[in-house]
Motif scaffolding. Structure first.
Motif, PDB file in Angstrom:
ATOM      1  N   SER A   1       1.420  -5.634   0.599  1.00  0.00           N
ATOM      2  CA  SER A   1      -0.269  -5.855   0.276  1.00  0.00           C
ATOM      3  C   SER A   1      -0.536  -6.686  -0.899  1.00  0.00           C
ATOM      4  O   SER A   1      -1.525  -6.890  -1.282  1.00  0.00           O
ATOM      5  CB  SER A   1      -0.833  -4.495   0.142  1.00  0.00           C
ATOM      6  OG  SER A   1      -0.828  -3.635   1.160  1.00  0.00           O
ATOM      7  N   TRP A   2       0.430  -7.741  -1.082  1.00  0.00           N
ATOM      8  CA  TRP A   2       0.193  -8.511  -2.144  1.00  0.00           C
ATOM      9  C   TRP A   2      -0.769  -9.913  -1.723  1.00  0.00           C
ATOM     10  O   TRP A   2      -1.243 -10.384  -2.682  1.00  0.00           O
ATOM     11  CB  TRP A   2       1.651  -9.270  -2.799  1.00  0.00           C
ATOM     12  CG  TRP A   2       2.336  -8.227  -3.492  1.00  0.00           C
ATOM     13  CD1 TRP A   2       1.970  -6.903  -4.014  1.00  0.00           C
ATOM     14  CD2 TRP A   2       3.778  -8.415  -3.464  1.00  0.00           C
ATOM     15  NE1 TRP A   2       3.058  -6.472  -4.706  1.00  0.00           N
ATOM     16  CE2 TRP A   2       4.121  -6.984  -4.383  1.00  0.00           C
ATOM     17  CE3 TRP A   2       4.898  -9.291  -3.247  1.00  0.00           C
ATOM     18  CZ2 TRP A   2       5.540  -6.933  -4.779  1.00  0.00           C
ATOM     19  CZ3 TRP A   2       6.149  -8.955  -3.721  1.00  0.00           C
ATOM     20  CH2 TRP A   2       6.271  -7.755  -4.447  1.00  0.00           C
ATOM     21  N   ARG A   3      -0.816 -10.132  -0.490  1.00  0.00           N
ATOM     22  CA  ARG A   3      -1.325 -11.170   0.206  1.00  0.00           C
ATOM     23  C   ARG A   3      -2.399 -10.502   1.316  1.00  0.00           C
ATOM     24  O   ARG A   3      -2.042  -9.676   1.855  1.00  0.00           O
ATOM     25  CB  ARG A   3      -0.488 -12.366   0.696  1.00  0.00           C
ATOM     26  CG  ARG A   3       0.297 -12.903  -0.279  1.00  0.00           C
ATOM     27  CD  ARG A   3       1.476 -13.688   0.402  1.00  0.00           C
ATOM     28  NE  ARG A   3       2.325 -12.976   1.073  1.00  0.00           N
ATOM     29  CZ  ARG A   3       2.388 -13.212   2.366  1.00  0.00           C
ATOM     30  NH1 ARG A   3       1.436 -14.044   3.185  1.00  0.00           N
ATOM     31  NH2 ARG A   3       3.481 -12.591   3.088  1.00  0.00           N
ATOM     32  N   GLU A   4      -3.561 -11.356   1.327  1.00  0.00           N
ATOM     33  CA  GLU A   4      -4.372 -11.001   2.476  1.00  0.00           C
ATOM     34  C   GLU A   4      -3.888 -10.876   3.784  1.00  0.00           C
ATOM     35  O   GLU A   4      -4.072  -9.957   4.724  1.00  0.00           O
ATOM     36  CB  GLU A   4      -5.845 -11.623   2.432  1.00  0.00           C
ATOM     37  CG  GLU A   4      -6.702 -11.433   1.280  1.00  0.00           C
ATOM     38  CD  GLU A   4      -7.921 -12.548   1.121  1.00  0.00           C
ATOM     39  OE1 GLU A   4      -8.468 -12.781   2.490  1.00  0.00           O
ATOM     40  OE2 GLU A   4      -8.320 -12.783   0.178  1.00  0.00           O
ATOM     41  N   GLU A   5      -2.906 -11.786   4.043  1.00  0.00           N
ATOM     42  CA  GLU A   5      -2.378 -11.983   5.567  1.00  0.00           C
ATOM     43  C   GLU A   5      -1.374 -11.254   5.757  1.00  0.00           C
ATOM     44  O   GLU A   5      -0.690 -11.166   6.772  1.00  0.00           O
ATOM     45  CB  GLU A   5      -1.859 -13.415   5.658  1.00  0.00           C
ATOM     46  CG  GLU A   5      -1.098 -14.219   4.730  1.00  0.00           C
ATOM     47  CD  GLU A   5      -1.463 -14.772   3.610  1.00  0.00           C
ATOM     48  OE1 GLU A   5      -0.952 -15.440   2.766  1.00  0.00           O
ATOM     49  OE2 GLU A   5      -2.768 -14.493   3.071  1.00  0.00           O
ATOM     50  N   SER A   6      -0.736 -10.470   4.780  1.00  0.00           N
ATOM     51  CA  SER A   6       0.403  -9.570   4.704  1.00  0.00           C
ATOM     52  C   SER A   6       0.175  -8.514   5.961  1.00  0.00           C
ATOM     53  O   SER A   6       1.125  -8.409   6.752  1.00  0.00           O
ATOM     54  CB  SER A   6       0.863  -8.763   3.755  1.00  0.00           C
ATOM     55  OG  SER A   6      -0.195  -7.874   3.296  1.00  0.00           O
TER      56      SER A   6
ATOM     57  N   LYS B   1      -2.438  -1.559  -2.978  1.00  0.00           N
ATOM     58  CA  LYS B   1      -2.618  -2.074  -4.121  1.00  0.00           C
ATOM     59  C   LYS B   1      -3.301  -1.046  -4.919  1.00  0.00           C
ATOM     60  O   LYS B   1      -4.039  -0.168  -4.636  1.00  0.00           O
ATOM     61  CB  LYS B   1      -3.711  -3.351  -3.844  1.00  0.00           C
ATOM     62  CG  LYS B   1      -3.036  -4.502  -3.172  1.00  0.00           C
ATOM     63  CD  LYS B   1      -4.270  -5.400  -3.264  1.00  0.00           C
ATOM     64  CE  LYS B   1      -4.251  -6.385  -2.117  1.00  0.00           C
ATOM     65  NZ  LYS B   1      -5.299  -7.495  -2.292  1.00  0.00           N
TER      66      LYS B   1
ATOM     67  N   ASP C   1       5.102  -3.688   3.665  1.00  0.00           N
ATOM     68  CA  ASP C   1       3.945  -4.514   3.564  1.00  0.00           C
ATOM     69  C   ASP C   1       3.606  -4.198   2.153  1.00  0.00           C
ATOM     70  O   ASP C   1       2.968  -3.130   2.090  1.00  0.00           O
ATOM     71  CB  ASP C   1       2.726  -4.350   4.426  1.00  0.00           C
ATOM     72  CG  ASP C   1       1.636  -5.057   4.336  1.00  0.00           C
ATOM     73  OD1 ASP C   1       1.535  -5.932   3.200  1.00  0.00           O
ATOM     74  OD2 ASP C   1       0.743  -5.118   5.142  1.00  0.00           O
TER      75      ASP C   1
END
Length: 88
Positions: free
Chosen positions: A57-62, A87, A55
């Protein structure tokens, strides 16, 4: 699943005789198709398999997606390892 593809992958597994495979699983169509192909091959060529997901962590939903993959791995009874990159 294509019998030609199954046969090709089975031949590779028979030649290499792995005892354990580590599969990077994004949850996308390609890695999920490979997962199911390898599960089919296990009936002919015995080997253990572990799933790994990173993961980024590039997207909130990841994080939710990673947990959903972990649950799917539990249902399939396959060990699952999750690595989360925080991040900066």
């Amino acid at each position: 699943m294509s019998t030609t593809l199954f046969h090709s992958v089975k031949q590779v597994l028979e030649r290499s005789t792995p005892s354990h495979l580590l599969l990077g699983w994004s949850g996308g169509a390609d890695s999920t198709a490979l997962l199911h192909l390898l599960l089919e091959c296990q009936s002919v060529v015995p080997f253990k398999m572990t799933l790994v997901h990173i993961d980024h962590s590039w997207r909130e939903e990841s994080q939710q997606e990673a947990r959903a993959l972990e649950e799917k791995a539990k249902v399939l009874n396959i060990p699952f390892h999750l690595h989360v990159l925080l991040k900066p």
